[in-house]
Design a protein around this motif. Structure first.
Motif, PDB file in Angstrom:
ATOM      1  N   TYR A 131       0.814  -1.190  -0.191  1.00 52.76           N
ATOM      2  CA  TYR A 131      -0.152  -0.100  -0.012  1.00 52.76           C
ATOM      3  C   TYR A 131       0.787   1.354  -0.095  1.00 52.76           C
ATOM      4  CZ  TYR A 131      -3.231   3.490   1.641  1.00 52.76           C
ATOM      5  OH  TYR A 131      -4.178   4.729   1.658  1.00 52.76           O
TER       6      TYR A 131
ATOM      7  N   PRO B 140       1.028   4.894   3.235  1.00 52.12           N
ATOM      8  CA  PRO B 140       0.679   4.243   4.448  1.00 52.12           C
ATOM      9  C   PRO B 140       0.531   5.827   5.316  1.00 52.12           C
ATOM     10  CG  PRO B 140       3.185   4.140   3.871  1.00 52.12           C
ATOM     11  CD  PRO B 140       2.341   4.306   2.562  1.00 52.12           C
ATOM     12  N   GLY B 141      -0.193   5.563   6.376  1.00 54.56           N
ATOM     13  CA  GLY B 141      -0.629   6.689   7.224  1.00 54.56           C
ATOM     14  C   GLY B 141      -1.882   7.336   6.668  1.00 54.56           C
TER      15      GLY B 141
ATOM     16  N   GLU C 230      -5.559   6.904   5.353  1.00 58.99           N
ATOM     17  CA  GLU C 230      -6.467   5.768   5.410  1.00 58.99           C
ATOM     18  C   GLU C 230      -7.300   5.761   4.068  1.00 58.99           C
ATOM     19  OE1 GLU C 230      -8.833   5.039   8.789  1.00 58.99           O
ATOM     20  OE2 GLU C 230      -7.039   4.686  10.171  1.00 58.99           O
TER      21      GLU C 230
ATOM     22  N   GLU D 185     -10.750   3.033   2.626  1.00 61.50           N
ATOM     23  CA  GLU D 185     -11.357   1.697   2.816  1.00 61.50           C
ATOM     24  C   GLU D 185     -11.660   1.109   1.592  1.00 61.50           C
ATOM     25  OE1 GLU D 185     -14.835   1.324   5.816  1.00 61.50           O
ATOM     26  OE2 GLU D 185     -15.897   1.468   3.974  1.00 61.50           O
TER      27      GLU D 185
ATOM     28  N   VAL E  57      -9.279  -1.603   6.280  1.00 60.35           N
ATOM     29  CA  VAL E  57      -8.473  -0.468   5.868  1.00 60.35           C
ATOM     30  C   VAL E  57      -7.024  -0.964   6.125  1.00 60.35           C
ATOM     31  CG1 VAL E  57      -7.604   1.866   7.138  1.00 60.35           C
ATOM     32  CG2 VAL E  57     -10.194   1.037   7.039  1.00 60.35           C
TER      33      VAL E  57
ATOM     34  N   ASP F 235      -2.773  -0.963   6.285  1.00 63.72           N
ATOM     35  CA  ASP F 235      -1.894  -0.222   7.198  1.00 63.72           C
ATOM     36  C   ASP F 235      -0.673  -0.389   6.028  1.00 63.72           C
ATOM     37  OD1 ASP F 235      -0.133   0.965   8.913  1.00 63.72           O
ATOM     38  OD2 ASP F 235       0.314  -1.208  10.009  1.00 63.72           O
ATOM     39  N   ARG F 236       0.013  -1.238   5.651  1.00 65.71           N
ATOM     40  CA  ARG F 236       1.002  -1.388   4.674  1.00 65.71           C
ATOM     41  C   ARG F 236       0.646  -2.310   3.509  1.00 65.71           C
ATOM     42  NH1 ARG F 236       5.071   1.682   6.184  1.00 65.71           N
ATOM     43  NH2 ARG F 236       5.237   2.332   7.882  1.00 65.71           N
TER      44      ARG F 236
ATOM     45  N   LYS G 193      -2.533  -7.917   7.428  1.00 68.82           N
ATOM     46  CA  LYS G 193      -2.188  -7.061   8.534  1.00 68.82           C
ATOM     47  C   LYS G 193      -2.789  -5.788   8.752  1.00 68.82           C
ATOM     48  CE  LYS G 193       2.085  -9.653   9.517  1.00 68.82           C
ATOM     49  NZ  LYS G 193       1.947 -10.646   8.557  1.00 68.82           N
ATOM     50  N   PRO G 194      -4.202  -5.697   8.359  1.00 70.64           N
ATOM     51  CA  PRO G 194      -4.962  -4.442   8.166  1.00 70.64           C
ATOM     52  C   PRO G 194      -5.222  -3.744   9.540  1.00 70.64           C
ATOM     53  CG  PRO G 194      -6.570  -6.155   8.066  1.00 70.64           C
ATOM     54  CD  PRO G 194      -5.244  -6.793   8.312  1.00 70.64           C
ATOM     55  N   LYS G 195      -5.355  -2.331   9.602  1.00 70.30           N
ATOM     56  CA  LYS G 195      -5.859  -1.741  10.796  1.00 70.30           C
ATOM     57  C   LYS G 195      -7.166  -2.376  11.109  1.00 70.30           C
ATOM     58  CE  LYS G 195      -3.213   2.617   9.700  1.00 70.30           C
ATOM     59  NZ  LYS G 195      -3.522   4.201   9.381  1.00 70.30           N
ATOM     60  N   ARG G 196      -8.177  -2.458  10.164  1.00 69.91           N
ATOM     61  CA  ARG G 196      -9.713  -3.137  10.400  1.00 69.91           C
ATOM     62  C   ARG G 196      -9.703  -3.867   9.339  1.00 69.91           C
ATOM     63  NH1 ARG G 196      -9.481   2.175  11.439  1.00 69.91           N
ATOM     64  NH2 ARG G 196     -10.662   2.936   9.775  1.00 69.91           N
TER      65      ARG G 196
END
Length: 139
Positions: free
Chosen positions: A34, A37-38, A40, A42, A70, A72-73, A111-114
């Motif tokens: 992604y 990063p930082g 967001e 969806e 969402v 992350d990386r 390894k998503p944020k959500r």
């Protein structure tokens, strides 16, 4: 009409072959970076073509699945996701377990944020099922 006898015994031993969960292609899942990063976004990935089978009868279970996350990386690479989801086609697995497993395996690789996996299972015998699994777990 109430006295009509119907012999259903011919159905007693019918069972379609099913595969166990070891055939699910978890190792085929890939990610791509992604690049923001930082920041967001969806991502929503819907599919109306998910199929597994009932572990008791071997009859097909069809679902519309919506994967929302969402990043992350990492983003989920789509071709690998298609192969992964298709590998469930002949797997005997309960609807709730399939939904949860998809969430856990996708979250482990991306390894998503959500993340949220929502499955709307087609009705059989008049009953449909909607299953929602989320990462991280809500308290």
């Amino acid at each position: 009409m109430g006295n009509v006898k119907v012999d259903h015994s011919k159905y007693q031993n019918i069972r379609f072959d099913t595969q166990d969960e070891s055939v699910i292609l978890t190792e085929i899942l890939e990610t791509i970076p992604y690049e923001y990063p930082g920041k967001e976004v969806e991502v929503e990935i819907p599919t109306a073509e998910f199929t597994s089978v009932c572990p008791w009868s071997g009859l097909p279970d069809f679902a519309e699945i919506k994967i929302t996350f969402v990043p992350d990386r990492h983003l989920i690479e789509m071709k690998s996701l298609k192969y992964y989801l298709t590998s469930y086609r002949n797997v005997g697995i309960y609807q709730e377990h399939a939904t949860r497993r998809i969430l856990e395996e996708l979250a482990a690789v991306a390894k998503p944020k959500r993340m949220r996996v929502e499955a709307l299972w087609n009705p059989r015998g008049g009953l449909g099922t909607r299953v929602v699994a989320e990462f991280p777990e809500k308290s």
